[in-house]
Motif scaffolding. Structure first.
Motif, PDB file in Angstrom:
ATOM      1  N   GLU A 111      11.894   8.515  -2.755  1.00 42.77           N
ATOM      2  CA  GLU A 111      12.740   9.239  -1.794  1.00 42.77           C
ATOM      3  C   GLU A 111      12.106   9.268  -0.408  1.00 42.77           C
ATOM      4  O   GLU A 111      12.798   9.215   0.612  1.00 42.77           O
ATOM      5  CB  GLU A 111      13.096  10.654  -2.265  1.00 42.77           C
ATOM      6  CG  GLU A 111      11.919  11.598  -2.393  1.00 42.77           C
ATOM      7  CD  GLU A 111      11.306  11.654  -3.788  1.00 42.77           C
ATOM      8  OE1 GLU A 111      10.467  12.538  -3.994  1.00 42.77           O
ATOM      9  OE2 GLU A 111      11.651  10.840  -4.656  1.00 42.77           O
ATOM     10  N   ASP A 112      10.784   9.294  -0.350  1.00 46.28           N
ATOM     11  CA  ASP A 112      10.106   9.248   0.944  1.00 46.28           C
ATOM     12  C   ASP A 112      10.168   7.845   1.540  1.00 46.28           C
ATOM     13  O   ASP A 112      10.260   7.685   2.758  1.00 46.28           O
ATOM     14  CB  ASP A 112       8.650   9.700   0.808  1.00 46.28           C
ATOM     15  CG  ASP A 112       8.534  11.182   0.455  1.00 46.28           C
ATOM     16  OD1 ASP A 112       9.504  11.935   0.681  1.00 46.28           O
ATOM     17  OD2 ASP A 112       7.472  11.576  -0.053  1.00 46.28           O
ATOM     18  N   ARG A 113      10.153   6.823   0.689  1.00 47.78           N
ATOM     19  CA  ARG A 113      10.283   5.448   1.183  1.00 47.78           C
ATOM     20  C   ARG A 113      11.677   5.220   1.763  1.00 47.78           C
ATOM     21  O   ARG A 113      11.837   4.538   2.774  1.00 47.78           O
ATOM     22  CB  ARG A 113       9.976   4.445   0.075  1.00 47.78           C
ATOM     23  CG  ARG A 113       8.485   4.414  -0.247  1.00 47.78           C
ATOM     24  CD  ARG A 113       8.151   3.398  -1.310  1.00 47.78           C
ATOM     25  NE  ARG A 113       8.239   4.034  -2.622  1.00 47.78           N
ATOM     26  CZ  ARG A 113       8.707   3.477  -3.717  1.00 47.78           C
ATOM     27  NH1 ARG A 113       9.141   2.237  -3.712  1.00 47.78           N
ATOM     28  NH2 ARG A 113       8.742   4.141  -4.846  1.00 47.78           N
ATOM     29  N   VAL A 114      12.698   5.803   1.137  1.00 50.60           N
ATOM     30  CA  VAL A 114      14.055   5.711   1.682  1.00 50.60           C
ATOM     31  C   VAL A 114      14.107   6.394   3.047  1.00 50.60           C
ATOM     32  O   VAL A 114      14.702   5.867   3.998  1.00 50.60           O
ATOM     33  CB  VAL A 114      15.087   6.321   0.700  1.00 50.60           C
ATOM     34  CG1 VAL A 114      16.463   6.419   1.345  1.00 50.60           C
ATOM     35  CG2 VAL A 114      15.156   5.509  -0.585  1.00 50.60           C
ATOM     36  N   ALA A 115      13.447   7.535   3.171  1.00 50.24           N
ATOM     37  CA  ALA A 115      13.396   8.249   4.455  1.00 50.24           C
ATOM     38  C   ALA A 115      12.662   7.421   5.514  1.00 50.24           C
ATOM     39  O   ALA A 115      13.028   7.451   6.696  1.00 50.24           O
ATOM     40  CB  ALA A 115      12.726   9.610   4.278  1.00 50.24           C
ATOM     41  N   ILE A 116      11.651   6.673   5.099  1.00 44.56           N
ATOM     42  CA  ILE A 116      10.932   5.798   6.034  1.00 44.56           C
ATOM     43  C   ILE A 116      11.894   4.746   6.588  1.00 44.56           C
ATOM     44  O   ILE A 116      11.897   4.461   7.788  1.00 44.56           O
ATOM     45  CB  ILE A 116       9.725   5.127   5.344  1.00 44.56           C
ATOM     46  CG1 ILE A 116       8.631   6.164   5.081  1.00 44.56           C
ATOM     47  CG2 ILE A 116       9.185   3.973   6.188  1.00 44.56           C
ATOM     48  CD1 ILE A 116       7.523   5.672   4.145  1.00 44.56           C
ATOM     49  N   ILE A 117      12.739   4.186   5.718  1.00 34.55           N
ATOM     50  CA  ILE A 117      13.722   3.198   6.180  1.00 34.55           C
ATOM     51  C   ILE A 117      14.703   3.851   7.158  1.00 34.55           C
ATOM     52  O   ILE A 117      15.061   3.265   8.180  1.00 34.55           O
ATOM     53  CB  ILE A 117      14.462   2.541   4.992  1.00 34.55           C
ATOM     54  CG1 ILE A 117      13.468   1.766   4.119  1.00 34.55           C
ATOM     55  CG2 ILE A 117      15.605   1.645   5.472  1.00 34.55           C
ATOM     56  CD1 ILE A 117      12.682   0.683   4.843  1.00 34.55           C
ATOM     57  N   GLY A 118      15.107   5.077   6.875  1.00 35.12           N
ATOM     58  CA  GLY A 118      15.965   5.801   7.819  1.00 35.12           C
ATOM     59  C   GLY A 118      15.288   5.979   9.162  1.00 35.12           C
ATOM     60  O   GLY A 118      15.900   5.793  10.222  1.00 35.12           O
ATOM     61  N   ALA A 119      14.006   6.306   9.147  1.00 42.84           N
ATOM     62  CA  ALA A 119      13.255   6.462  10.385  1.00 42.84           C
ATOM     63  C   ALA A 119      13.146   5.127  11.125  1.00 42.84           C
ATOM     64  O   ALA A 119      13.221   5.080  12.363  1.00 42.84           O
ATOM     65  CB  ALA A 119      11.872   7.030  10.089  1.00 42.84           C
ATOM     66  N   LEU A 153       0.830  -1.198   0.000  1.00 37.76           N
ATOM     67  CA  LEU A 153       0.000   0.000   0.000  1.00 37.76           C
ATOM     68  C   LEU A 153       0.873   1.260   0.000  1.00 37.76           C
ATOM     69  O   LEU A 153       0.658   2.180  -0.778  1.00 37.76           O
ATOM     70  CB  LEU A 153      -0.910  -0.025   1.227  1.00 37.76           C
ATOM     71  CG  LEU A 153      -1.768   1.199   1.411  1.00 37.76           C
ATOM     72  CD1 LEU A 153      -3.219   0.830   1.137  1.00 37.76           C
ATOM     73  CD2 LEU A 153      -1.624   1.703   2.829  1.00 37.76           C
ATOM     74  N   ILE A 154       1.902   1.263   0.832  1.00 32.19           N
ATOM     75  CA  ILE A 154       2.787   2.425   0.914  1.00 32.19           C
ATOM     76  C   ILE A 154       3.618   2.549  -0.360  1.00 32.19           C
ATOM     77  O   ILE A 154       3.761   3.640  -0.910  1.00 32.19           O
ATOM     78  CB  ILE A 154       3.673   2.342   2.168  1.00 32.19           C
ATOM     79  CG1 ILE A 154       2.791   2.489   3.418  1.00 32.19           C
ATOM     80  CG2 ILE A 154       4.755   3.409   2.148  1.00 32.19           C
ATOM     81  CD1 ILE A 154       3.513   2.232   4.707  1.00 32.19           C
ATOM     82  N   LYS A 155       4.144   1.429  -0.853  1.00 34.39           N
ATOM     83  CA  LYS A 155       4.972   1.470  -2.063  1.00 34.39           C
ATOM     84  C   LYS A 155       4.198   2.049  -3.239  1.00 34.39           C
ATOM     85  O   LYS A 155       4.738   2.818  -4.034  1.00 34.39           O
ATOM     86  CB  LYS A 155       5.486   0.080  -2.417  1.00 34.39           C
ATOM     87  CG  LYS A 155       6.407   0.091  -3.616  1.00 34.39           C
ATOM     88  CD  LYS A 155       6.928  -1.287  -3.935  1.00 34.39           C
ATOM     89  CE  LYS A 155       7.828  -1.229  -5.153  1.00 34.39           C
ATOM     90  NZ  LYS A 155       8.256  -2.568  -5.561  1.00 34.39           N
ATOM     91  N   ASP A 156       2.948   1.674  -3.343  1.00 29.12           N
ATOM     92  CA  ASP A 156       2.128   2.146  -4.457  1.00 29.12           C
ATOM     93  C   ASP A 156       1.771   3.622  -4.354  1.00 29.12           C
ATOM     94  O   ASP A 156       1.393   4.224  -5.351  1.00 29.12           O
ATOM     95  CB  ASP A 156       0.827   1.330  -4.545  1.00 29.12           C
ATOM     96  CG  ASP A 156       1.077  -0.104  -4.984  1.00 29.12           C
ATOM     97  OD1 ASP A 156       2.170  -0.401  -5.498  1.00 29.12           O
ATOM     98  OD2 ASP A 156       0.156  -0.928  -4.799  1.00 29.12           O
ATOM     99  N   ARG A 157       1.896   4.195  -3.182  1.00 34.49           N
ATOM    100  CA  ARG A 157       1.372   5.544  -2.988  1.00 34.49           C
ATOM    101  C   ARG A 157       2.364   6.566  -2.463  1.00 34.49           C
ATOM    102  O   ARG A 157       2.012   7.730  -2.322  1.00 34.49           O
ATOM    103  CB  ARG A 157       0.182   5.482  -2.031  1.00 34.49           C
ATOM    104  CG  ARG A 157      -0.927   4.617  -2.599  1.00 34.49           C
ATOM    105  CD  ARG A 157      -2.041   4.492  -1.645  1.00 34.49           C
ATOM    106  NE  ARG A 157      -3.003   3.516  -2.175  1.00 34.49           N
ATOM    107  CZ  ARG A 157      -4.190   3.334  -1.695  1.00 34.49           C
ATOM    108  NH1 ARG A 157      -4.604   4.046  -0.688  1.00 34.49           N
ATOM    109  NH2 ARG A 157      -4.992   2.442  -2.215  1.00 34.49           N
TER     110      ARG A 157
END
Length: 144
Positions: A92-100, A84-88
């Protein structure tokens, strides 16, 4: 809200800001709970990360985390959740999510195999490379 986040019909519209924030918060909770030790330091760090990422005050961040804890506990599985997150969410925000996620995982100053495995799984499912994840981990470790 759980139905909105986990409906079988993938709605092509982007998640509403609140839905996206809670979905990310739920991932942070999931990694913090991965080792079966969900410490106050991890909850506090999730609150700080949410406040920083989304411009929330302390009480708003704590409310988002509390909602995310309930959603994470009921989430069917990580694969469906991250899809769901990947599709939306942009890469660059997904990379930041991994950092978080690394930030939360290391909040208690312990690297556990369970948390690392959870982050590796989420990174892969979000389309974030091992290299990007490692760079995020190094950034977090260097900032401590």
């Amino acid at each position: 809200m759980l139905n909105r986040l986990f409906t079988e019909d993938i709605d092509p519209r982007p998640l509403a800001a609140d839905d996206a924030e809670i979905a990310v918060a739920a991932l942070l909770v999931r990694v913090a709970r991965a080792d079966d030790h969900y410490h106050a330091t991890e909850r506090k760090r999730i609150d700080q990360v949410l406040a920083q990422l989304h411009g929330l005050g302390p009480s708003e961040a704590a409310e988002r985390r509390a909602a995310a804890e309930m959603i994470e506990a009921e989430a069917p599985d990580t694969v469906r959740f991250t899809r769901l997150i990947k599709d939306r969410v942009p890469l660059e925000d997904r990379v930041a999510i991994i950092g978080a996620m690394w930030d939360v995982s290391l909040a208690d100053n312990h690297r556990t195999p369970h948390e690392e495995t959870a982050i590796r799984l989420v990174a892969s499912l979000l389309g974030v490379t091992d290299r990007e994840s490692a760079m995020q981990r190094q950034r977090v470790v260097g900032g401590r």
